[in-house]
Enzyme design. Structure first.
Site, short mmCIF file in Angstrom:
data_model
loop_
_atom_site.label_atom_id
_atom_site.label_comp_id
_atom_site.label_asym_id
_atom_site.label_seq_id
_atom_site.Cartn_x
_atom_site.Cartn_y
_atom_site.Cartn_z
NE ARG A 1 -3.83 -2.18 2.04
CZ ARG A 1 -4.68 -2.44 3.13
NH1 ARG A 1 -5.10 -1.94 4.10
NH2 ARG A 1 -5.39 -3.49 2.65
CB SER B 1 -8.75 -2.04 3.15
OG SER B 1 -9.45 -2.44 3.77
CG HIS B 2 -9.07 0.67 6.49
ND1 HIS B 2 -8.55 -0.40 5.89
CD2 HIS B 2 -8.14 1.33 7.17
CE1 HIS B 2 -7.28 -0.56 6.90
NE2 HIS B 2 -7.18 0.42 7.35
CE LYS C 1 -5.98 -8.97 -0.42
NZ LYS C 1 -6.23 -9.34 0.92
CG ASP D 1 -13.50 -2.58 4.29
OD1 ASP D 1 -14.15 -3.39 3.84
OD2 ASP D 1 -11.92 -2.69 4.50
CG ASP E 1 -10.93 -4.47 0.87
OD1 ASP E 1 -11.35 -3.77 1.82
OD2 ASP E 1 -10.11 -5.11 1.12
CG ASP F 1 -11.57 -6.82 3.85
OD1 ASP F 1 -12.07 -5.63 3.92
OD2 ASP F 1 -10.46 -7.12 3.51
NE ARG F 2 -10.44 -3.16 7.72
CZ ARG F 2 -9.75 -2.56 8.81
NH1 ARG F 2 -10.29 -1.68 9.67
NH2 ARG F 2 -8.47 -2.66 8.69
CE LYS G 1 -10.41 -7.37 7.04
NZ LYS G 1 -8.97 -7.52 6.44
NE ARG H 1 -3.97 -0.92 13.61
CZ ARG H 1 -4.63 0.02 12.93
NH1 ARG H 1 -5.21 0.92 13.42
NH2 ARG H 1 -4.42 0.12 11.42
C1 VG1 Z 1 -5.36 -3.67 9.99
C2 VG1 Z 1 -6.04 -4.38 10.91
C3 VG1 Z 1 -5.84 -5.76 10.69
C4 VG1 Z 1 -6.32 -6.04 9.10
C5 VG1 Z 1 -5.63 -5.34 8.25
C6 VG1 Z 1 -6.15 -5.18 6.83
O1 VG1 Z 1 -3.89 -3.89 9.94
O2 VG1 Z 1 -5.67 -4.32 12.38
O3 VG1 Z 1 -6.53 -6.64 11.69
O4 VG1 Z 1 -6.22 -7.42 8.75
O5 VG1 Z 1 -5.90 -3.81 8.65
O6 VG1 Z 1 -7.42 -5.29 6.80
P1 VG1 Z 1 -3.03 -2.79 10.58
O7 VG1 Z 1 -1.50 -3.71 10.52
O8 VG1 Z 1 -3.09 -1.66 10.16
O9 VG1 Z 1 -3.22 -3.19 12.04
V1 VG1 Z 1 -8.19 -4.38 5.41
O10 VG1 Z 1 -9.86 -4.31 5.62
O11 VG1 Z 1 -7.15 -3.06 5.14
O12 VG1 Z 1 -7.61 -5.50 4.18
CO CO Z 2 -10.62 -4.17 3.87
#
Ligand code: VG1
Ligand code: CO
Length: 543
Positions: free
Chosen positions: A22, A113-114, A126, A277, A279, A281-282, A376, A496
């Site tokens: 990313r 993703s988000h 990916k 979110d 993409d 998956d959330r 997910k 976090r």
């Molecule tokens: C975050 C979350 C993790 C999740 C990842 C991808 O990662 O904490 O649980 O699997 O995003 O989710 P990080 O390394 O920022 O804590 V998604 O919805 O971005 O594919």
């Molecule tokens: Co996502």
């Protein structure tokens, strides 16, 4: 077909994080940047000539341009066929579904993703293998290693492919199939859940609101919730995917999905609210004026799984990421099935699911899923919840409170400090690790430290070891504080802090998590010297 071999020089920063590579869009737009990474994937996976690939993304800015490049590179690298979601759209779980259903060699998913989109936002890429899941760490490390050595890539010279028209066309010697982005996924959902019961509930006046956050789930939610389940059209909001997500931050939590939160906490609120979110998956699950913590959601779906037709035979096991609360562990124990604790990131669940060891998986970060795909899955969780509510004929809140009364409540919260200077964030992690030797046995208010370590994981299936997966401070009474640096951000660092305690007393289950965790929050701030080191008075996001 004219295959061109283009000379390039390696970039040093193409290391995939928690979920793929990313970077900001302008980084991906640099000459050769995307091409180098795609060629590194192809060199690493070494697909046989004529193999089939899936390509799709969340529709964010640069999705279409990237797909054209990937298609021309796939043709030059000997792929026989590529399945592309119409308009370049495939949610992450839908991509996983398509890879599995058509037994392709693998797939490339374009998503950050988000993370925000648009020309100044983020982009991501990916690789997922033939099980439909994100490449394991061994593979992503190999891709990274290759990216540091690459000096040429292969591409054909050809006109762009029309991505919006269903059907087949030829690109060099390769066939491009533009497929319906939604159909295969919707069919899979229908095979897992009791659509008749959900439909009857909706027809009976049960009101739902789903927020697609201007991201990829809009078309999926419309087809499934409105067209197939009969929910009124206005049950889905922000349903048109936009390249910049309407300038929003498509992260389904109480902060960024505030538009939905105001509706479900407002007057005349619907019975059920949910969001997904960028993409798809959330998931965030809400009842009328009630928020379901993702860790609780996993536990609850596990406890109620047999109410859904796809899970009627029961669960083989459950897996959760390390920072996710132990609520699911209690359900696993009651069901007499194993519960696995993995590092953060969905790629660690794949082996367990492939080996038949687990059926449900979840992360505290609004991620829940099962062995129906290897990602997910946001809408899957929404449908699962609707199935449970339809079967139990109780409100979301009543179902959660009953669960807590039976199993106890794992009080849980995550505090994110976003956009910290990298040095400050790294300094905090160094400080925490330096304390390991002296922390054990130490008293903080009413808590005594039992163990402090840096989590490492040995995959029970392939024996691979992943170290440095987060600092854990475990207390004698089972409470925990976990610290991690995000592996998905593109700017500065995000710290976090995950907080968890256990409350068996029903009389205290009504307490707000922030109040119940106040003492642990204070300990976390003390251990990290966070205020002194960062000048931050409060977290950016609390979930
Ligand atoms: C975050 C979350 C993790 C999740 C990842 C991808 O990662 O904490 O649980 O699997 O995003 O989710 P990080 O390394 O920022 O804590 V998604 O919805 O971005 O594919
Ligand atoms: Co996502």
């Amino acid at each position: 077909m004219q295959v061109q071999t283009i000379a390039t020089s390696a970039f040093t920063d193409q290391k995939p994080g928690t979920s793929g590579l990313r970077k900001r869009v302008p980084v991906f737009q640099q000459a050769h940047y995307l091409e180098n990474f795609v060629q590194s994937i192809f060199d690493t996976i070494a697909a046989p000539a004529g193999a089939t690939l899936v390509v799709g993304g969340d529709g964010r800015y640069y999705n279409r341009e990237a797909i054209q490049i990937i298609l021309k590179m796939a043709a030059a690298n000997g792929f026989g066929r590529v399945l592309v979601g119409q308009g370049g759209i495939l949610s992450t779980p839908a991509a996983s579904c398509v890879i599995r259903k058509y037994q392709t060699f693998g797939g490339i998913i374009l998503s950050a993703s988000h993370n925000p989109g648009g020309p100044e936002g983020d982009f991501g890429i990916k690789y997922n293998g033939n099980n439909g899941g994100p490449a394991t760490e061994t593979v992503t490390e190999a891709i990274f290693a290759r990216s540091k050595q690459i000096d040429t890539y292969r591409i054909i010279e050809a006109a762009d492919v029309a991505l919006d028209t269903l059907g087949e066309s030829q690109l060099g010697g390769m066939t491009v199939s533009i497929i319906d982005s939604v159909a295969d996924y919707a069919e899979l959902m229908e095979s897992l859940f009791d659509f008749d019961a959900i439909q009857a509930m909706l027809a009976g006046g049960f009101r739902i609101k789903f927020d697609a956050m201007h991201a990829v789930t809009g078309p999926y939610a419309r087809e499934i919730l409105v067209n197939r389940l009969g929910a009124p059209a206005d049950s889905v909001m922000n349903a048109v995917p936009l390249p910049d997500f309407g300038n929003g931050h498509p992260d389904p939590n109480l902060t960024y999905a505030h538009e939905l939160v105001e509706i479900v906490y407002g007057d005349n609120a619907p019975d059920f609210g949910a969001a997904s979110d960028g993409d798809g998956d959330r998931n965030m699950i809400l009842g009328k004026g009630f928020f379901v913590t993702p860790s609780d959601s996993l536990a609850l779906l596990a406890a109620n799984a047999t109410l859904a037709p796809g899970y009627r035979q029961g669960l083989a096991g459950i897996a959760r990421s390390m920072p996710t609360s132990a609520a699911a562990d209690r359900v696993a124990e009651a069901l007499g099935i194993p519960c696995y604790e993995t590092p953060t990131g969905w790629k660690f669940f794949g082996n367990l699911m492939d080996a038949g060891k687990v059926t449900l998986c979840g992360e505290e970060s609004f991620g829940t899923g099962s062995n129906h795909v290897r990602e997910k899955d946001g809408l899957w969780a929404v449908l699962f919840w609707l199935n449970v509510v339809a079967a139990r004929k109780q409100s979301v809140e009543a179902i959660v409170r009953e669960h807590w009364a039976k199993f106890g409540r794992n009080v849980y919260s995550r505090h994110d400090y976003e956009g910290l200077p990298t040095d400050a964030a790294n300094g905090i992690m160094v400080l925490l690790k330096a304390g390991f030797a002296t922390l054990s046995g130490k008293q903080f208010g009413s808590y005594t430290v039992k163990l402090a370590d840096d989590f490492s994981y040995t995959d029970p299936v392939d024996g691979s070891v992943s170290t440095g997966q987060g600092v854990r401070i475990l207390f004698e009474d089972g409470s925990r504080i976990v610290f991690r640096l995000s592996g998905t951000g593109t700017e500065g660092a995000t710290l976090r802090i995950y907080l968890e305690s256990f409350e068996p007393d029903v009389g205290k289950h009504h307490l707000d998590a922030q109040d119940a965790l106040a003492e642990l929050i204070g300990i976390a701030l003390q251990l990290t010297e966070l205020r002194q080191r960062t000048g931050r008075e409060a977290p950016t996001v609390i979930t």
